[in-house]
Design a protein around this motif. Structure first.
Motif, mmCIF file in Angstrom:
data_model
loop_
_atom_site.group_PDB
_atom_site.id
_atom_site.type_symbol
_atom_site.label_atom_id
_atom_site.label_comp_id
_atom_site.label_asym_id
_atom_site.label_seq_id
_atom_site.Cartn_x
_atom_site.Cartn_y
_atom_site.Cartn_z
ATOM 1 N N PRO A 414 17.804 79.613 -1.814
ATOM 2 C CA PRO A 414 16.720 79.429 -3.146
ATOM 3 C C PRO A 414 17.103 78.428 -3.845
ATOM 4 C CG PRO A 414 18.345 81.326 -3.286
ATOM 5 C CD PRO A 414 18.395 80.899 -1.866
ATOM 6 N N LYS A 415 16.248 77.661 -4.570
ATOM 7 C CA LYS A 415 16.732 76.564 -5.530
ATOM 8 C C LYS A 415 15.900 76.819 -6.706
ATOM 9 C CE LYS A 415 13.986 73.484 -2.881
ATOM 10 N NZ LYS A 415 13.776 72.324 -1.928
ATOM 11 N N TYR A 416 16.233 75.938 -7.652
ATOM 12 C CA TYR A 416 15.190 75.600 -8.602
ATOM 13 C C TYR A 416 15.058 73.991 -8.965
ATOM 14 C CZ TYR A 416 15.111 79.952 -11.299
ATOM 15 O OH TYR A 416 14.869 81.326 -11.491
ATOM 16 N N LYS A 417 13.744 73.643 -9.334
ATOM 17 C CA LYS A 417 13.374 72.161 -9.231
ATOM 18 C C LYS A 417 12.515 72.055 -10.485
ATOM 19 C CE LYS A 417 9.283 72.396 -6.427
ATOM 20 N NZ LYS A 417 8.561 72.137 -5.248
ATOM 21 N N ILE A 418 12.531 70.727 -10.932
ATOM 22 C CA ILE A 418 11.564 70.046 -12.168
ATOM 23 C C ILE A 418 10.771 69.083 -11.595
ATOM 24 C CG2 ILE A 418 12.682 71.135 -14.087
ATOM 25 C CD1 ILE A 418 14.000 68.293 -14.453
ATOM 26 N N LEU A 419 9.625 68.939 -11.855
ATOM 27 C CA LEU A 419 8.573 68.090 -11.337
ATOM 28 C C LEU A 419 8.118 67.087 -12.411
ATOM 29 C CD1 LEU A 419 6.904 70.561 -8.819
ATOM 30 C CD2 LEU A 419 8.274 68.715 -8.106
ATOM 31 N N LYS A 420 7.752 65.867 -11.975
ATOM 32 C CA LYS A 420 6.942 64.878 -12.715
ATOM 33 C C LYS A 420 5.864 64.114 -11.911
ATOM 34 C CE LYS A 420 7.583 60.922 -15.900
ATOM 35 N NZ LYS A 420 8.509 60.083 -16.441
ATOM 36 N N VAL A 421 4.614 63.946 -12.316
ATOM 37 C CA VAL A 421 3.787 62.980 -11.714
ATOM 38 C C VAL A 421 4.159 61.642 -12.335
ATOM 39 C CG1 VAL A 421 1.240 62.420 -11.351
ATOM 40 C CG2 VAL A 421 2.036 64.872 -11.385
ATOM 41 N N THR A 422 4.504 60.692 -11.064
ATOM 42 C CA THR A 422 5.171 59.393 -11.622
ATOM 43 C C THR A 422 4.121 58.417 -11.518
ATOM 44 O OG1 THR A 422 5.795 59.285 -9.521
ATOM 45 C CG2 THR A 422 7.459 59.942 -11.345
ATOM 46 N N ASN A 423 2.912 58.665 -10.833
ATOM 47 C CA ASN A 423 1.665 57.798 -10.610
ATOM 48 C C ASN A 423 0.480 58.455 -10.037
ATOM 49 O OD1 ASN A 423 2.521 54.817 -11.156
ATOM 50 N ND2 ASN A 423 4.132 55.170 -9.556
ATOM 51 N N ARG A 424 -0.463 57.892 -10.531
ATOM 52 C CA ARG A 424 -1.813 58.471 -10.281
ATOM 53 C C ARG A 424 -2.672 57.236 -9.621
ATOM 54 N NH1 ARG A 424 -2.557 63.684 -12.533
ATOM 55 N NH2 ARG A 424 -0.953 63.849 -14.402
ATOM 56 N N TYR A 425 -3.343 57.558 -8.441
ATOM 57 C CA TYR A 425 -4.393 56.805 -7.875
ATOM 58 C C TYR A 425 -5.716 57.318 -7.481
ATOM 59 C CZ TYR A 425 0.126 54.400 -6.633
ATOM 60 O OH TYR A 425 1.545 54.047 -6.747
ATOM 61 N N ASP A 426 -6.875 56.399 -8.230
ATOM 62 C CA ASP A 426 -7.953 57.140 -8.172
ATOM 63 C C ASP A 426 -8.771 56.808 -6.781
ATOM 64 O OD1 ASP A 426 -8.202 57.361 -10.769
ATOM 65 O OD2 ASP A 426 -9.125 55.598 -11.144
ATOM 66 N N GLU A 427 -9.629 57.595 -6.417
ATOM 67 C CA GLU A 427 -10.337 57.233 -5.072
ATOM 68 C C GLU A 427 -10.802 55.932 -4.721
ATOM 69 O OE1 GLU A 427 -13.380 60.616 -3.396
ATOM 70 O OE2 GLU A 427 -14.574 59.010 -3.969
ATOM 71 N N HIS A 428 -10.707 55.580 -3.570
ATOM 72 C CA HIS A 428 -11.055 54.136 -3.370
ATOM 73 C C HIS A 428 -11.260 53.855 -1.838
ATOM 74 C CE1 HIS A 428 -6.656 54.475 -2.505
ATOM 75 N NE2 HIS A 428 -6.830 53.444 -1.858
ATOM 76 N N VAL A 429 -12.016 52.928 -1.603
ATOM 77 C CA VAL A 429 -12.270 52.303 -0.365
ATOM 78 C C VAL A 429 -10.684 51.636 0.235
ATOM 79 C CG1 VAL A 429 -13.601 50.687 1.324
ATOM 80 C CG2 VAL A 429 -14.572 52.039 -0.766
#
Length: 483
Positions: A414-429
């Motif tokens: 078992p473990k503990y973790k912290i998370l961060k969203v570092t980049n977001r990308y929109d829907e695209h062709v």
């Protein structure tokens, strides 16, 4: 319809059908539940058919492929399996199902011809795990036998073993066909340029996610308990001829091999196993059991089942030492402190990952997670693992999660973790530079598909195949009637 669109549609269809085979492996709770439902549905349909033979036909030969006979009832059972899983069968025809079953038999037939064999022990271990799971879900062996309409346990094992062996042979043959296929950057470029601009795939919204992990360490006392347990198992196998396979089913904590008696086949020095694990495995003789040893996942013992040149078939048992609640609380408190220091600007999230994270795979890359499907850094929202999605879906830009408790799905502690969203990308062709990894995978998949199609065409011509007159008018994807 452009060929890439046809290919993706076909791939989706094949994926739906492959869920049937996956159901037989017992790898997830939902699949195990649908197995019992499928057997119930099958039993009800068979009961109805005895009252009205016009409803469904459960006998008669639909086709013969090499050494394998496909009955009409095989098609019916496949359709039952799909319906029991809630899959839409509106666009799936009996002809389509028959074609898929014939493909599986051709793979299995040729695997035997090419000596790509599956060991009886591997089949037996898989069957045993399935039966034990089904007994626990249906309530008793007697109920399970009634579901399968079998008179005794031996005949049930024989039928399930035949199904498993055919599936394993088919999968092994398919892996062999595409095992050496690679794709060059030039082939990727040509693949992309051949797709008309108005037909290029659209990739959904994506995230890049980073994490910092604290993995609590067991005490020396707990480690010694595990070593003593593994030494006891080793002595029982060596001195009393106890079954290593049974011991693995009873005691191993490796989710990837426990149900198969700890079995891994075709291991080479290039296989993606822990280096220490491979070093120990390749130091042993056939039939030898290792002493207990430690990796990042816990403590192991290995039994070498077979050596074939540079390949090994082995069984192993993994046991993890207990982690105290105090150690877990300490890991959580440390992550709370790290999180606050990042928010206060004392160091960046990437710097914190490098200096404090216990996860070697991510700490040197700022904690950046890699998508296990293609090793890209981006996760498409609609295709994310549900657990990970739920952990990050409410995180805003520059926000860091509070410590999250997690059991390691690979078999670690078992473990503990912290998370961060570092980049977001929109829907695209699809864009060649931006989405190269995804386009590369599409190109490779198409190349593999072409190789399989070429293989299929050749071996259809070289193999004895007979299709029942009632099915010869089917519009098969392959030339089964050899027109």
């Amino acid at each position: 319809m452009h060929k890439i669109t046809k290919f993706l549609v076909l791939g989706a269809f094949i994926f739906a059908l492959e869920m049937i085979s996956a159901q037989n492996t017992g790898t997830s709770d939902s699949q195990k539940e649908s197995t019992a439902s499928a057997m119930q549905a099958e039993a009800e349909i068979k009961k109805d058919s005895s009252e009205n033979s016009k409803r469904i036909k459960l006998d008669g030969i639909a086709a013969v492929v090499g050494d394998y006979v496909i009955l009409d009832s095989d098609i019916d059972k496949t359709l039952i399996d799909l319906k029991s899983q809630g899959a839409s069968t509106e666009d799936i025809t009996r002809c389509g199902l028959l074609g898929k079953l014939m493909e599986d038999r051709l793979y299995a037939h040729q695997a035997v011809q090419d000596s790509l064999l599956v060991s009886d022990d591997e089949v037996a271990a898989t069957t045993e795990a399935q039966i034990q799971e089904l007994v626990s879900r249906t309530g008793s062996m007697a109920k399970l036998l009634r579901f399968y309409r079998k008179d005794n346990e031996a005949s049930l094992r024989e039928e399930i073993s035949k199904i498993n062996k055919l599936r394993m042979l088919s999968e092994k043959m398919q892996r062999d066909i595409i095992s050496e296929i690679e794709i060059t950057p030039e082939e990727v470029r040509q693949f992309f340029n051949k797709i008309p601009k108005d037909e290029r795939p659209v990739f959904g919204a994506e995230l890049e996610i980073s994490q910092i992990v604290k993995q609590p360490k067991p005490t020396d006392v707990e480690k010694q308990k595990v070593v003593d347990k593994l030494n006891t198992i080793k002595a029982d196998v060596e001195d009393n001829d106890a079954s290593f396979s049974v011991k693995a089913i009873l005691y191993s904590q490796d989710p990837g091999s426990k149900a198969k008696g700890g079995l891994y086949t075709g291991i080479t020095k290039k296989s993606g196993f822990d280096k220490t694990f491979k070093d120990v495995a390749f130091s042993l003789r056939q039939g030898e059991v290792s002493d207990p040893f430690e990796t990042m996942f816990g403590f192991h013992i290995i039994y070498i089942e077979k050596i074939r040149g540079q390949e090994l078939d082995l069984r192993h048992i993994l046991i993890q030492p207990e982690i105290s609640q105090d150690a877990l609380d300490e890991a959580k408190a440390e992550l709370d402190s790290i999180r606050q220091n990042v928010l206060d600007g004392k160091f960046t999230f990437a710097e914190a990952a490098l200096n404090f994270s216990d996860e070697k795979e991510t700490k040197f890359d700022g904690g950046l997670l890699r998508n296990p499907t293609n090793f890209d850094s981006k996760f498409e929202l609609t295709k994310m693992d549900p657990t990970l999605y739920n952990q990050v879906r409410n995180l805003k830009d520059n926000e860091i999660s509070f410590p999250l408790f997690e059991e390691d799905p690979r078999g670690g502690g078992p473990k503990y973790k912290i998370l961060k969203v570092t980049n977001r990308y929109d829907e695209h062709v699809a864009d060649f530079a931006r989405d190269y990894t995804k386009i590369q995978q599409l190109a490779l998949t198409e190349k593999q598909y072409k190789a399989i199609k070429k293989w299929m065409d050749k071996h259809i011509q070289d193999t004895y195949i007979s299709v029942n007159d009632n099915n010869r008018d089917c519009n098969f994807a392959n030339n089964w009637v050899k027109n």
